[in-house]
Design an enzyme around this catalytic site. Structure first.
Site, mmCIF file in Angstrom:
data_model
loop_
_atom_site.group_PDB
_atom_site.id
_atom_site.type_symbol
_atom_site.label_atom_id
_atom_site.label_comp_id
_atom_site.label_asym_id
_atom_site.label_seq_id
_atom_site.Cartn_x
_atom_site.Cartn_y
_atom_site.Cartn_z
ATOM 1 C CD GLU A 185 123.916 58.890 98.591
ATOM 2 O OE1 GLU A 185 124.731 58.720 97.657
ATOM 3 O OE2 GLU A 185 124.186 59.510 99.615
ATOM 4 C CE LYS B 223 128.375 51.875 91.918
ATOM 5 N NZ LYS B 223 128.800 52.227 90.580
ATOM 6 C CG ASP C 279 125.613 53.528 84.462
ATOM 7 O OD1 ASP C 279 126.834 53.588 84.729
ATOM 8 O OD2 ASP C 279 125.141 52.744 83.623
ATOM 9 C CE1 TYR D 181 129.712 60.433 94.701
ATOM 10 C CE2 TYR D 181 128.054 60.235 92.978
ATOM 11 C CZ TYR D 181 129.366 60.130 93.393
ATOM 12 O OH TYR D 181 130.325 59.726 92.525
ATOM 13 C CE LYS E 241 128.457 47.906 89.839
ATOM 14 N NZ LYS E 241 129.043 47.871 88.516
ATOM 15 C CB CYS F 171 115.152 49.603 49.401
ATOM 16 S SG CYS F 171 114.064 50.575 50.450
ATOM 17 C CB CYS G 53 111.602 51.746 46.931
ATOM 18 S SG CYS G 53 113.379 51.981 47.098
ATOM 19 C CB CYS H 112 117.296 52.715 50.385
ATOM 20 S SG CYS H 112 116.323 53.103 48.921
ATOM 21 C CB CYS I 2 112.843 55.207 48.883
ATOM 22 S SG CYS I 2 112.684 54.019 50.208
HETATM 23 S S1 IVH Z 1 129.932 57.457 96.809
HETATM 24 C C1 IVH Z 1 134.032 56.408 98.552
HETATM 25 N N1 IVH Z 1 127.480 57.555 95.866
HETATM 26 O O1 IVH Z 1 130.181 54.804 91.840
HETATM 27 C C2 IVH Z 1 132.694 56.445 97.973
HETATM 28 N N2 IVH Z 1 129.215 56.887 94.389
HETATM 29 O O2 IVH Z 1 132.313 52.648 92.527
HETATM 30 C C3 IVH Z 1 132.625 57.301 96.798
HETATM 31 N N3 IVH Z 1 128.471 56.436 92.102
HETATM 32 O O3 IVH Z 1 133.167 56.557 91.626
HETATM 33 C C4 IVH Z 1 131.461 57.163 95.958
HETATM 34 N N4 IVH Z 1 126.348 56.886 92.435
HETATM 35 O O4 IVH Z 1 131.199 57.402 90.285
HETATM 36 C C5 IVH Z 1 128.777 57.278 95.593
HETATM 37 N N5 IVH Z 1 125.259 57.719 95.162
HETATM 38 C C6 IVH Z 1 126.556 57.463 94.889
HETATM 39 C C7 IVH Z 1 126.977 57.058 93.609
HETATM 40 C C8 IVH Z 1 128.332 56.773 93.396
HETATM 41 C C9 IVH Z 1 127.265 56.512 91.544
HETATM 42 C C10 IVH Z 1 129.711 56.026 91.389
HETATM 43 C C11 IVH Z 1 130.821 56.993 91.559
HETATM 44 C C12 IVH Z 1 131.950 56.220 92.160
HETATM 45 C C13 IVH Z 1 131.572 54.806 91.850
HETATM 46 C C14 IVH Z 1 132.095 53.922 92.949
#
Ligand code: IVH
Length: 686
Positions: free
Chosen positions: A111, A113, A115, A228, A315, A409, A412, A427, A433
């Site tokens: 999946e 990750k 943010d 998720y 990451k 500015c 102007c 300004c 302006c």
């Molecule tokens: S699973 C035990 N899936 O990443 C596993 N986490 O460092 C639980 N996060 O606290 C997390 N996307 O806030 C999972 N597709 C995803 C995610 C995800 C973002 C975040 C989540 C979690 C942190 C883990």
């Protein structure tokens, strides 16, 4: 430095960053640096366990708990994930999994990750009863009311499930709450419009929003959430994949970017595929999460103290390139704020050519220590506009020159001022302006204001240029003959192309019609169009509803203004100040003479309570205790919302006498809860 001293130093430093990040929503270091420090601390602690401090951040999964909300204990701990930045680490992870599973076959689910902010939602009998933050992983904050504002999160599931398994009576879903990038941009545009400091990035904005006490303020920012994880006891699924499919079917927002991967090689392909594709998603992402698919195998692999052995986060390194800073353009906004924009030697970054980057303000230039002609690092993060994150000092030559922030500015020549506590220079020449004047017109013609958008794209510039208009009020004096035939050639700096703006017969007709039509725009739009600082769209609507007319607002005192819902001293002061200026009053009178709407319907909703907060209603039939207007007023006064038709978004249909059969039938089909007048009254008096 002794190992003990270093351990203490790292502990303090990381605790501080954690505090800033989780409690104050400020990230002072990038993830990579943070993770490196954490790795260093973990290693030192393993080597010298006797020096490990009881408050070590390595023992914790996240931040501490904010005071304001109720604390809730998670039924299942909310763990974090191990991080890696390299493919070698992933191969090692895969080896550990294989070993742990003693030769059994296994699959992964990958999946993105996301943010944002980890959230956990509890459902009882299909109804969302609680929403919480992660907190320290064991206890989090009860932010149910804020979570209920997430529009994609079902408040009640449609039951029964379309196919097995049955929805368990008690379960939790977890996911990432986030502020969509488009929404982040919209909010910042609005903030720029009314002269408020901009939100730094979508993640911090999301986290700050979820922590707000006032859920109606939260609702205004259209937060979203991707789910998720699914947790219940006993378990109802065999695999993570099944849970994702079912959650989607049950109405949860599951990002359809996940993929089942047969082995680590397929995982790598997924990682490569999403490295740049992720920038097309509606939210920021910073990596990939890899999870073992089968639950029995997850159990077999188990957990370390803080994270599962069956999952890992890969990451992406922030996409960065280096290029040369050739110059700085100082832009003047509608409120006079002067912001620096870096002009770069064009460079390819994540599939797009970058020529500019944001530098925010004078403080940022100082913080970076950047000079003209320096080689700088440019990164693409969650935000849309890339930013300069540092200077490559190894490339600094004697060509580098200090950046001298302008004192006057750039447009102007008026000396700039800096307000107490603000990072921006302004300004003060609001009316004279050119870019401020131009922006004032642009504000006036936008759809949410007077809706004369046919005047866009250089046409206003031309009108100002020709001396045909000084203020937006002059638009209402323009005649066919004034406009016909005028034209101007613009050199587009961006493309180097020439563009001709000309007023032909058809254009002139369209513009004059739009100007005439704008006279019918409702009063709240007119009030917004004035461009009073801090009076954005929503504030204008509230003021209009409360006072009902321009005259009432013009003569209102600060105290009277403060009585308007959600109006604080800053807005009240700004409104009084604006109307006290004779030139502004003159401008308003000219708009009045032009025939704009200066009054609307007075719709004050005295707040009674919040028992209906986040709930939607519709009614059908007639009622004993309420007229339709009264019913609507009571719903609004208690935080509820009246919808215009029956849809899946509707929570309650209030059924009166002689109710329309077609409405009842539709509500039944969509499983909308129907309540009687008495039941509605009972909801009010809880
Ligand atoms: S699973 C035990 N899936 O990443 C596993 N986490 O460092 C639980 N996060 O606290 C997390 N996307 O806030 C999972 N597709 C995803 C995610 C995800 C973002 C975040 C989540 C979690 C942190 C883990």
């Amino acid at each position: 430095m002794t190992p003990q001293e270093r351990i203490a130093e790292l502990t303090d430093q990381l605790n501080y960053y954690n505090h800033q990040y989780y409690q104050k929503s400020v990230s002072e270091v990038d993830d990579f640096t943070f993770d490196q420090l954490l790795v260093e601390l973990t290693e030192l602690e393993t080597k010298y366990p006797e020096f490990r401090r009881p408050d070590s951040p390595t023992a914790r999964v996240g931040g501490t708990i904010s005071k304001e909300f109720q604390t809730v204990y998670h039924r299942f701990p909310m763990l974090s994930l191990g991080n890696t930045y390299s493919e070698e680490d992933l191969v090692e992870f895969d080896n550990r999994v294989r070993k742990g599973l003693n030769g059994q076959a296994y699959e992964y689910v990958c999946e993105l990750k996301f943010d944002g902010v980890a959230l956990s939602m509890t459902y009882e009998n299909g109804v969302l009863v609680q929403g919480a933050t992660r907190g320290d992983g064991v206890r989090g904050d009860d932010i149910t009311n804020n979570i209920r504002t997430i529009r994609t999160l079902p408040l009640r599931l449609q039951t029964p499930a379309p196919q097995p398994p049955a929805i368990p009576a008690l379960f939790e879903v977890r996911g990432e709450g986030f502020l969509p990038l488009a929404e982040f941009d919209r909010i910042n545009k609005e903030r720029e419009d009314i002269g408020e400091p901009l939100l730094a990035n979508p993640r911090n904005a999301a986290s700050g929003t979820f922590k707000q006490q006032d859920s109606s303020a939260v609702a205004k920012r259209r937060l979203d959430c991707y789910l998720y994880s699914f947790l219940s006891d006993p378990e109802v699924f065999q695999t993570h994949e099944e849970s994702l499919v079912a959650m989607k079917q049950w109405g949860f927002n599951v990002s359809q970017t996940w993929r089942k991967c047969a082995d680590i090689r397929e995982v790598m392909l997924y990682i490569n595929e999403w490295e740049t594709k992720r920038f097309d998603l509606p939210l920021g992402t910073d990596g990939i999460v890899i999870k073992v698919n089968r639950y029995d195998q997850q159990r077999e692999l188990g957990y370390t103290a803080k994270s599962p052995r069956w999952a890992i986060a890969y990451k992406y390194k922030a996409l960065a390139v280096s290029t040369v800073l050739n110059g700085i353009r100082y832009q003047v906004g509608r409120t006079g704020a002067v912001t620096p924009v870096a002009l770069l030697t064009p460079v390819l970054l994540a599939g797009t050519i970058v020529k500019r980057a944001s530098l925010h303000n004078a403080n940022e230039i100082e913080r970076l220590g950047v000079m003209l002609n320096d080689t700088v690092f440019v990164e693409k993060g969650g935000e849309i506009i890339p930013k300069i994150t540092g200077v490559d000092l190894t490339h600094r030559t004697d060509q580098s020159q200090p950046i001298v922030y302008p004192t006057t500015c750039p447009a102007c020549g008026t000396p700039l001022i800096r307000k107490e506590g603000e990072a921006n220079f302004y300004c003060p020449n609001e009316r004279g302006c050119p870019p401020q004047r131009q922006a004032r017109f642009e504000h006036f013609i936008q759809r949410r204001a007077m809706n004369i958008e046919s005047l866009g794209e250089g046409k206003i510039e031309l009108l100002i240029d020709r001396g045909l208009v000084q203020t937006p009020a002059d638009l209402y004096k323009l005649t066919f003959d004034d406009l016909l035939g005028i034209e101007k050639v613009f050199d587009d700096e961006e493309t180097g192309k020439r563009r001709v703006v000309s007023f032909r017969e058809k254009t002139v007709e369209n513009i004059l019609t739009a100007i005439e039509r704008s006279k019918a725009q409702p009063f709240q739009n007119v009030l917004f169009a004035l461009g009073i600082r801090y009076v954005g769209n929503t504030t204008a609507e509230k003021l209009a509803d409360y006072f009902g007319s321009m005259d009432a607002i013009m003569s209102a005192t600060q105290e009277q203004l403060l009585a308007v819902p959600d109006t604080g001293p800053r807005i009240a002061e700004s409104v009084v100040e604006w109307f006290a200026d004779p030139e502004n009053r003159d401008y308003v009178e000219r708009l009045r003479a032009a025939g704009l709407q200066f009054a609307g319907e007075k719709k004050v909703v005295e707040r009674e309570g919040d028992t209906l907060e986040g709930k939607t209603f519709l009614y059908t039939g007639t009622f004993i205790n309420f007229s339709r207007e009264e019913l609507e007023a009571r719903i609004a006064a208690n935080g509820g919302k009246v919808l215009s038709g029956i849809s899946k978004k509707l929570n309650y249909l209030i059924v009166g006498e002689n109710a329309g059969p077609s409405k009842l039938e539709k509500a039944q089909k969509l499983n909308v809860t129907m309540i009687s007048e008495d039941e509605f009254m009972a909801m009010l008096s809880v």
